[in-house]
Write a protein that holds these residues in place. Structure first.
Motif, PDB file in Angstrom:
ATOM      1  N   ASN A  78      -3.383 -41.916 -37.450  1.00  0.00           N
ATOM      2  CA  ASN A  78      -3.180 -40.464 -37.283  1.00  0.00           C
ATOM      3  C   ASN A  78      -4.376 -39.589 -37.638  1.00  0.00           C
ATOM      4  N   VAL A 137      -8.027 -37.827 -36.728  1.00  0.00           N
ATOM      5  CA  VAL A 137      -8.712 -37.386 -35.509  1.00  0.00           C
ATOM      6  C   VAL A 137     -10.219 -37.503 -35.746  1.00  0.00           C
ATOM      7  N   HIS A 168      -7.290 -41.085 -33.281  1.00  0.00           N
ATOM      8  CA  HIS A 168      -7.412 -40.430 -31.978  1.00  0.00           C
ATOM      9  C   HIS A 168      -8.879 -40.025 -31.851  1.00  0.00           C
ATOM     10  N   GLN A 184     -12.680 -43.507 -22.137  1.00  0.00           N
ATOM     11  CA  GLN A 184     -11.437 -42.774 -22.446  1.00  0.00           C
ATOM     12  C   GLN A 184     -10.219 -43.664 -22.168  1.00  0.00           C
ATOM     13  N   GLN A 185     -10.276 -44.371 -21.036  1.00  0.00           N
ATOM     14  CA  GLN A 185      -9.138 -45.251 -20.695  1.00  0.00           C
ATOM     15  C   GLN A 185      -8.999 -46.410 -21.685  1.00  0.00           C
ATOM     16  N   GLU A 197      -7.386 -45.068 -24.775  1.00  0.00           N
ATOM     17  CA  GLU A 197      -5.947 -44.816 -24.589  1.00  0.00           C
ATOM     18  C   GLU A 197      -5.159 -46.121 -24.517  1.00  0.00           C
ATOM     19  N   VAL A 256      -3.787 -44.818 -28.700  1.00  0.00           N
ATOM     20  CA  VAL A 256      -4.117 -43.552 -29.353  1.00  0.00           C
ATOM     21  C   VAL A 256      -4.612 -42.585 -28.281  1.00  0.00           C
ATOM     22  N   LYS A 257      -4.812 -41.327 -28.687  1.00  0.00           N
ATOM     23  CA  LYS A 257      -5.298 -40.343 -27.726  1.00  0.00           C
ATOM     24  C   LYS A 257      -6.827 -40.436 -27.638  1.00  0.00           C
ATOM     25  N   GLY A 258      -7.357 -40.355 -26.426  1.00  0.00           N
ATOM     26  CA  GLY A 258      -8.811 -40.356 -26.249  1.00  0.00           C
ATOM     27  C   GLY A 258      -9.195 -39.294 -25.252  1.00  0.00           C
ATOM     28  N   LYS A 259     -10.325 -38.641 -25.456  1.00  0.00           N
ATOM     29  CA  LYS A 259     -10.745 -37.653 -24.466  1.00  0.00           C
ATOM     30  C   LYS A 259     -12.268 -37.518 -24.446  1.00  0.00           C
ATOM     31  N   GLU A 284      -6.885 -29.053 -28.927  1.00  0.00           N
ATOM     32  CA  GLU A 284      -6.224 -30.185 -28.242  1.00  0.00           C
ATOM     33  C   GLU A 284      -5.644 -31.215 -29.223  1.00  0.00           C
ATOM     34  N   PHE A 285      -6.387 -31.481 -30.320  1.00  0.00           N
ATOM     35  CA  PHE A 285      -5.986 -32.564 -31.231  1.00  0.00           C
ATOM     36  C   PHE A 285      -5.392 -32.041 -32.550  1.00  0.00           C
TER      37      PHE A 285
END
Ligand code: NAI
Length: 251
Positions: free
Chosen positions: A6, A8, A32, A50-51, A54, A58-61, A83-84
């Motif tokens: 959890n 970021v 993330h 990014q893929q 993910e 977890v979230k990736g950007k 965003e996060f």
């Protein structure tokens, strides 16, 4: 429970090399991850990363952003915070080298290296300390270099930028320790990436290897492991330090 569950994290210059390995390592351990890349030609690699992030659950950007640009860094950090929700870990990884003997070094070469390697660290750190102060916690990790400690012929600009990072890191640690924000630097030795492709050349490679007690070049994943340690609570009593990950090159 994973080490960075959890959390970021942001990582600059992560489309390849050490930055990519760090982004994946932090994600593997539950963070993330928002990361930057600079050129249009890196967009595909950034999307692929990014893929991969993910796929780890977890979230990736990926964000296209120039770390050497103050306003762009402010926009990036604001966008990530929106965003996060917050930023717990900031890895200032983006860097370049434009090696030349001082006699031949142009002002532009000097300025480019200082802007990308050193000013970027100021740009990003200045922005991330806001959300970190609000959260009363944070870990900032700055990518220095063994060259910033020992110097090297033909690398005066690179060495100066990386030594500057160390002074900056120690000062931020003094300023923000009371807010529970830690700031450390990593000084990698010779790591096999695009930046050091010249090491693959036979003679140069042999000469470098003779100076490394562990007898080999490092891997990006090994710098990612050091980053993971500094990002996590395993290093909760460590701030203002420079960890050399260099195969013993500096002893
Ligand atoms: P690399 O050249 O493979 O990767 C650097 C990344 O930074 C690239 O993706 C590049 O597009 C990005 N970048 C460059 N300028 C940028 C900017 N203005 N804004 C955002 N991103 C930008 O290099 P490598 O080897 O992965 O290096 C990563 C960091 O580690 C650098 O700071 C480098 O100085 C440092 N380092 C590398 C060592 C090595 O032996 N490879 C040794 C010591 C330190």
């Amino acid at each position: 429970m994973k080490l960075l569950e959890n959390k970021v994290a942001i990582v600059t210059g992560a489309a390849r090399g050490i930055g990519e390995a760090i982004a994946l390592k932090l994600a593997e351990h539950g963070a993330h991850v928002a990361f930057t890349y600079i050129s249009d030609s890196s967009a595909e690699k950034a999307q692929a990363l990014q893929q991969k992030i993910e796929a780890l659950g977890v979230k990736g950007k990926a964000y296209q952003s120039n770390a050497a640009d103050f306003a762009a860094s402010e926009t990036f950090v604001n966008d990530v915070t929106k965003e996060f929700g917050t930023i717990d870990i900031c890895v200032n990884n983006a860097g370049i080298s434009k090696d030349n003997l001082l006699l031949r070094m142009s002002q532009d070469q000097w300025d480019d290296v200082m802007n990308v390697n050193l000013k970027s660290v100021f740009n990003m750190t200045k922005q991330v300390i806001r959300p970190m102060m609000k959260a009363k916690k944070g870990s900032i990790i700055n990518m220095s270099s063994i060259i910033g400690i020992r110097g090297n012929a033909g690398q005066s600009s690179y060495a100066a930028s990386k030594a500057g990072i160390i002074g900056f890191t120690k000062s931020v640690a003094h300023e923000l320790g009371s807010r529970n924000i830690r700031c450390n630097a990593i000084a990698p030795g010779f790591i096999e990436t695009d930046m050091t492709h010249y090491l693959k050349d036979g003679d140069a490679s042999k000469a470098f290897l003779e100076k490394i007690p562990l007898g080999r070049f490092g891997k990006a994943e090994e710098i990612a492991d050091t980053t993971l340690f500094l990002a996590s609570d395993l290093s909760s009593y460590i701030t203002g330090q420079v960890i050399s990950a260099c195969g013993g090159l500096n002893i």
